[in-house]
Motif scaffolding. Sequence first.
Motif, short mmCIF file in Angstrom:
data_model
loop_
_atom_site.label_atom_id
_atom_site.label_comp_id
_atom_site.label_asym_id
_atom_site.label_seq_id
_atom_site.Cartn_x
_atom_site.Cartn_y
_atom_site.Cartn_z
N UNK A 139 0.85 -1.18 0.00
CA UNK A 139 0.00 0.00 0.00
C UNK A 139 0.89 1.24 0.00
N UNK A 140 0.70 2.09 -1.01
CA UNK A 140 1.57 3.25 -1.19
C UNK A 140 0.90 4.57 -0.88
N UNK A 141 -0.41 4.56 -0.62
CA UNK A 141 -1.13 5.79 -0.27
C UNK A 141 -2.46 5.43 0.37
N UNK A 142 -2.92 6.29 1.27
CA UNK A 142 -4.19 6.07 1.96
C UNK A 142 -5.05 7.33 1.83
N UNK A 143 -6.30 7.13 1.42
CA UNK A 143 -7.24 8.23 1.33
C UNK A 143 -8.36 8.04 2.34
N UNK A 144 -9.34 8.93 2.35
CA UNK A 144 -10.42 8.83 3.34
C UNK A 144 -11.32 7.62 3.14
N UNK A 145 -11.42 7.11 1.92
CA UNK A 145 -12.29 5.96 1.66
C UNK A 145 -11.63 4.90 0.79
N UNK A 146 -10.30 4.94 0.69
CA UNK A 146 -9.60 3.98 -0.15
C UNK A 146 -8.15 3.88 0.27
N UNK A 147 -7.50 2.83 -0.23
CA UNK A 147 -6.05 2.69 -0.11
C UNK A 147 -5.54 2.30 -1.48
N UNK A 148 -4.40 2.85 -1.88
CA UNK A 148 -3.87 2.61 -3.21
C UNK A 148 -2.66 1.70 -3.16
N UNK A 149 -2.66 0.66 -3.98
CA UNK A 149 -1.54 -0.26 -4.07
C UNK A 149 -0.44 0.27 -4.96
N UNK A 150 0.74 -0.33 -4.85
CA UNK A 150 1.88 0.11 -5.64
C UNK A 150 1.64 -0.06 -7.13
#
Length: 410
Positions: free
Chosen positions: A210-221
């Motif tokens: 996981x390379x980033x976290x948002x308020x309603x999601x997480x983003x993979x590499x």
Amino acid sequence: MKHRILVLGAGYAGAFAAGSLARRLSPADTEITVVNAEPVFVERMRMHQLAAGRELATRRLADVFAGTGVRLRVARVTAVDPERRTVSVTGADGDGELGYDTLLYTLGSRAADHGVPGVAEHAFDVTGRPSALRLRARLDSLGPGGTVLVVGEGLTGIETAPEIAESRPGLSVALAARGELGARLSPGARRHLREAFDRLGITVHEHTSIEAVGPTYAAGADGTSFPADATVWTAGFAVDPIAAAAGLEVTEDGRIVVDDTMRSLSHPDVYAAGDSAYAIGENGQPLPMSCGSAGHTNMQATDAIVGALTGCRVPSVKKTYIGNHISLGRYDAIFQMVDGDVQPKSWFLGGRKAARLKAGILTGSLWAVSHPTFGMPKRKRRLNATTTASNTTPAAGTTAAATASENAAA
């Protein structure tokens, strides 16, 4: 003047160490003070349960230390000045400064964000009571179908995902693992773990960073977006930079470098235990941040402090990591033994028996902290006649064991 012993932190290491020192040292010669940010003892090993919705009994530290002679200061440590032997604190009573002659540093650890964007702003963790209650409030606000993503395949993540899935069956729970789920377990224990995750409906995303976290999601590499109304960050621990800022010798990650007696290599009037200490185990490897390590290191530190002040021989506490106790909800768990190289042995215990064993360990740990002077030697030792409040430590580089030996021979 009395010799001032200051204990920073009242977790598993600090609370028991303070009680042990109070039991073994004469109050005529010593003054023991504990500084802790919370007025209650925080069961770090059960914070994932608190976050998921379980009600946990609290133990007020004022009650824990009642009758022991230990003074309690509810405040947050902001700085340590080892040259002046002072600690700066802030709390409900305002800012203050506490002096010491011997310092025991047990401030523990917190979640490590590893610099991942959005973790500090949007993610939740279970490393402390306030953060666990914050996650609990977030889970309470989610309706059926809400999504929870636990990031991290370590023991904290493995315990957190099943606890939430079992306690809140209306939520969709997933876990993102950088590698293989249960890679540090034996093949049998790994199968048991996967069966538990399948039974609870937990989706596992292996080999996912996981390379980033948002308020309603997480983003993979790889650009994949994972829905997450609540992202629970369990991807490792970090220590506060207080020790490094004080000029103590620390590792790259900020832990205090200590000798075999838990004494700071750079400042001999400072000891460290628990997650804050970079201690070497019997296998020559650093002890992991864990409750078990807190037990070994706090016992060694208290033995060394008593020895340095009274001239007693300092015994060597065996620092061996024997295994992992992993809860998988209320009625399932895994007890995995490890060898001297911290590699999993083929034998493991799973299911309800393991759950009862884990519950017993938690209960026993809480009882021990709640009765910090129980079972300690009843003799309260007087300090050496040569020991004074302003000159109680040997020159830098002298170990506590050597100091005790010299004092005994004097």
